[in-house]
Design an enzyme around this catalytic site. Structure first.
Site, PDB file in Angstrom:
ATOM      1  N   GLY A  16      38.020  18.605 -31.319  1.00 40.50           N
ATOM      2  CA  GLY A  16      36.550  18.675 -31.702  1.00 40.50           C
ATOM      3  C   GLY A  16      36.203  18.934 -33.101  1.00 40.50           C
ATOM      4  O   GLY A  16      36.856  19.848 -33.546  1.00 40.50           O
ATOM      5  N   SER A  17      35.296  18.389 -33.660  1.00 42.93           N
ATOM      6  CA  SER A  17      34.969  18.551 -35.048  1.00 42.93           C
ATOM      7  C   SER A  17      33.352  18.234 -35.119  1.00 42.93           C
ATOM      8  O   SER A  17      32.991  17.783 -36.676  1.00 42.93           O
ATOM      9  CB  SER A  17      35.840  17.390 -36.097  1.00 42.93           C
ATOM     10  OG  SER A  17      35.546  16.233 -35.372  1.00 42.93           O
ATOM     11  N   GLY A  18      32.678  18.825 -34.534  1.00 38.46           N
ATOM     12  CA  GLY A  18      31.214  18.698 -34.462  1.00 38.46           C
ATOM     13  C   GLY A  18      30.909  20.019 -35.345  1.00 38.46           C
ATOM     14  O   GLY A  18      31.634  20.368 -36.006  1.00 38.46           O
ATOM     15  N   GLY A  21      32.761  22.862 -33.823  1.00 37.13           N
ATOM     16  CA  GLY A  21      34.202  22.632 -34.061  1.00 37.13           C
ATOM     17  C   GLY A  21      34.712  22.932 -35.539  1.00 37.13           C
ATOM     18  O   GLY A  21      35.539  23.357 -35.792  1.00 37.13           O
ATOM     19  N   PHE A 104      32.716  15.062 -22.430  1.00 34.70           N
ATOM     20  CA  PHE A 104      33.818  14.538 -22.913  1.00 34.70           C
ATOM     21  C   PHE A 104      35.276  15.284 -22.457  1.00 34.70           C
ATOM     22  O   PHE A 104      36.602  14.766 -22.596  1.00 34.70           O
ATOM     23  CB  PHE A 104      33.971  14.354 -24.316  1.00 34.70           C
ATOM     24  CG  PHE A 104      32.865  13.419 -24.866  1.00 34.70           C
ATOM     25  CD1 PHE A 104      32.341  12.514 -24.201  1.00 34.70           C
ATOM     26  CD2 PHE A 104      32.239  13.623 -26.226  1.00 34.70           C
ATOM     27  CE1 PHE A 104      31.320  11.697 -24.650  1.00 34.70           C
ATOM     28  CE2 PHE A 104      31.052  12.978 -26.771  1.00 34.70           C
ATOM     29  CZ  PHE A 104      30.701  11.863 -25.933  1.00 34.70           C
ATOM     30  N   ALA A 160      26.477  28.135 -35.184  1.00 39.51           N
ATOM     31  CA  ALA A 160      27.368  27.601 -36.030  1.00 39.51           C
ATOM     32  C   ALA A 160      27.051  27.926 -37.317  1.00 39.51           C
ATOM     33  O   ALA A 160      27.885  28.317 -38.298  1.00 39.51           O
ATOM     34  CB  ALA A 160      27.952  26.324 -35.606  1.00 39.51           C
ATOM     35  N   LYS A 212      21.718  31.328 -19.755  1.00 41.07           N
ATOM     36  CA  LYS A 212      20.764  31.927 -20.670  1.00 41.07           C
ATOM     37  C   LYS A 212      19.864  30.704 -21.106  1.00 41.07           C
ATOM     38  O   LYS A 212      18.870  31.232 -21.469  1.00 41.07           O
ATOM     39  CB  LYS A 212      21.462  32.246 -21.921  1.00 41.07           C
ATOM     40  CG  LYS A 212      22.458  31.370 -22.451  1.00 41.07           C
ATOM     41  CD  LYS A 212      22.724  31.396 -24.016  1.00 41.07           C
ATOM     42  CE  LYS A 212      23.126  29.799 -24.285  1.00 41.07           C
ATOM     43  NZ  LYS A 212      23.651  29.722 -25.507  1.00 41.07           N
ATOM     44  N   ASN A 277      15.821  25.002 -26.590  1.00 44.86           N
ATOM     45  CA  ASN A 277      15.073  25.276 -25.120  1.00 44.86           C
ATOM     46  C   ASN A 277      13.892  26.088 -25.382  1.00 44.86           C
ATOM     47  O   ASN A 277      12.789  25.728 -24.627  1.00 44.86           O
ATOM     48  CB  ASN A 277      16.183  25.949 -24.336  1.00 44.86           C
ATOM     49  CG  ASN A 277      17.366  24.937 -23.777  1.00 44.86           C
ATOM     50  OD1 ASN A 277      17.129  24.342 -23.221  1.00 44.86           O
ATOM     51  ND2 ASN A 277      18.518  25.659 -24.284  1.00 44.86           N
TER      52      ASN A 277
END
Lengths: 367, 367
Positions: A16-18, A21, A104, A160, A212, A277
């Site tokens: 993963g590289s979002g 990631g 995914f 992040a 949460k 949210n």
């Protein structure tokens, strides 16, 4: 296991590289470059995309040492190597970090069957498991079962972009039995600005990361109703209590202490202070519930989905199915508000509910 | 005990008529007017003042049914009777609510010795006990010992002005042994917008109300350093952990559950989101620690005192005296920042500290 001077040596791959990631790869790479028990190189699997410039995302990352799409402006560390080929990315790796969108995971795992190094360990940084009627579909379990390997989870108050600029924060690693493995993961992730603790409670840690989001909807409604900090704090506390009670009813092994960890109270606070949210729920309440969550989501989030609303629905199905609705007034009320059955103001009306807290070992409320 | 139709009937006096005292009187009076087990009238002792108009505060309250100085614009209920005579205010009362500034409690109690109805019970709403080297000086204990009566405490996320306008919130009653008495207090305070639970942990509940102010200083420093929600949530969580550990070391009877109650996590959240400790600490960090807390306090609070700074000093003395400093990096660091020994940025530097959490039954951190 590869050995060096008689000691085990570990090779890490990030799947993963979002945004998260890329930050996780950067964090991990800063440690593998220093610590002798890890190979320097961190291979990061990239779901290949063609950038507007016409370049491939993986090539762009390797040339600029930066993920210009999901983490622009931050160098990843020269020992992070982007690789668009999944099989090649995990080759020889015995520590696999899963950090893809949750939808995914299953497909990726199926592709990896039979391709992993014997003895490989996994950790999931993915928040957003589904809660099905027959019980939650834990992502760590999906990974472990599909690949036949052990899988820990890492959760916490982890925005992040804040970790990317090395602002102080914490995380919790949940593990099932093998503390030595959990400590190795903690060693891989811990830096002076990112403190990691371990908890032998994988279900509790992973459930926190999902539940949460329902509480964040409740907190956002309070914000939209222009109520004060007292009320918001009360709603967050009731939410934490119900997260704990729900987790313990589903998994009796879940521990109270987990909710004092970063994955519990800290992630809850972060999510109820910021986060999408909370933001969309605030707008929902400001509109008196007259515009649907779907409509506001489409307008405010540009294609990103609100996890809290769907998790609230999934949890509500479990509560109805098991006859637990009365025990969870907040979790139930959030869903009933989301679907327009109750007005947003119901979020602070609990007098008619009489939850029996003895089930979760809480103090008995008077009412 | 007075009886009516064979049932005990209770008479309530509130000792104190500041902001929180007036709100508490209003809340209580709304219940005594309805519930048959209480006399309607709530007598509220007023520390007499002459208003700028030349009128006496107590007379003004009784004429307008409003405390125009400490709770303007809010009707108290016609069954609230202000009384400037302490002895007359408590006459025949068997439920005494203490809600004065903490420095006056001892003097008031001494005046009440020998004047109380036999079997009278007390509850303290006063936050702000002192922590002395030999241990905390609990206000409930001061009241109980001086008057020879039982004394509960009520603490929680309770911003008086928000409760005055009936915004939803919660509170926790801490009691020592007699649950029936605690439930009677809960009945007296509970309304649909003010939910009260009871906890058999008087020390835990009362300590929360004091220690949270130190954590609020830490949270304010994070705000002043312009760090994000991750960091603030982490600091609040570490603060909660240290509050719990410190309380348990002082009183082994203290229960983990108490910190999940309104007096614990909810009051902490409220105090770290708003509140004057947070606000002055933010200003302190923005000035890089160059202007002292004393100076900022004088400028920003106009005579009100910052409890967090003095509590941090008192707790630090206990930590030093008992050799516990290393176990409480956050509580220690706040004091060292307050006195200028460390820069404000130290609030997020924990890598060198290695707290041994096994003492408090927490999960073991990796570091």
């Amino acid at each position: 296991m590869e050995m060096e001077n008689g000691h085990a040596k570990y090779r890490v791959a990030v799947i993963g590289s979002g945004n998260w990631g890329s930050v996780a790869s950067r964090l991990i790479a800063s440690n593998t470059a220093k610590l002798p028990s890890f190979y320097d190189e961190v291979r990061m699997w990239v779901f290949e995309e063609i950038l507007p410039t016409g370049r491939k995302l993986s090539e762009s990352i390797n040339e600029q040492n930066e993920n210009c799409k999901y983490l622009p402006g931050i160098k990843l560390g020269t020992n992070v190597i982007a690789d668009p080929d999944l099989e090649s990315a995990v080759k020889d790796a015995n520590m696999l970090v899963f950090v893809t969108p949750h939808q995914f995971v299953e497909g990726i795992c199926k592709k990896l069957v039979g391709k992993l190094t014997p003895g490989a360990e996994a950790i999931s940084l993915i928040k957003g498991m589904e809660v099905k009627m027959e019980g939650p579909c834990m992502i760590s379990k999906l990974i472990a079962d599909t690949l036949g390997i052990n899988c820990c989870v890492l959760m916490g108050a982890n925005i992040a972009n804040e970790i990317a600029v090395e602002e102080f924060s914490e995380a919790t690693i949940g593990y099932r039995k093998d503390k030595e493995v959990a400590n190795r993961w903690a060693k891989l992730f811990t830096t002076p600005y990112f403190l990691v603790s371990v908890a032998e409670d994988i279900e509790g840690v992973e459930l926190c990361g999902t539940l949460k989001n329902i509480v964040a909807i409740a907190a956002g409604l309070v914000d939209g109703l222009d109520m004060g900090n007292n009320t918001k704090a009360a709603i967050m506390r009731i939410g934490l209590r119900e997260m704990r009670a729900f987790s313990k009813l589903l998994f009796p092994s879940v521990r109270d202490n987990t909710f004092f960890e970063s994955c519990g109270v800290a992630d809850l606070i972060t999510t109820c202070l910021g986060g999408r949210n909370r933001r969309v729920a605030e707008a929902f309440a400001r509109n008196g519930g007259k515009r649907s969550f779907d409509e506001l989501e489409a307008e405010m989030l540009r294609g990103q989905k609100l996890q809290g609303v769907s998790t609230a629905r999934e949890v509500y199905e479990v509560l109805t199915y098991r006859g637990w609705q009365e025990l969870f007034p907040l979790l139930s009320t959030v869903h009933e508000i989301c679907i327009g059955q109750l007005p947003p103001t119901s979020i602070v009306e609990y007098s008619e509910h009489t939850p029996n807290l003895s089930i979760i070992g809480g103090h008995t409320p008077f009412y």
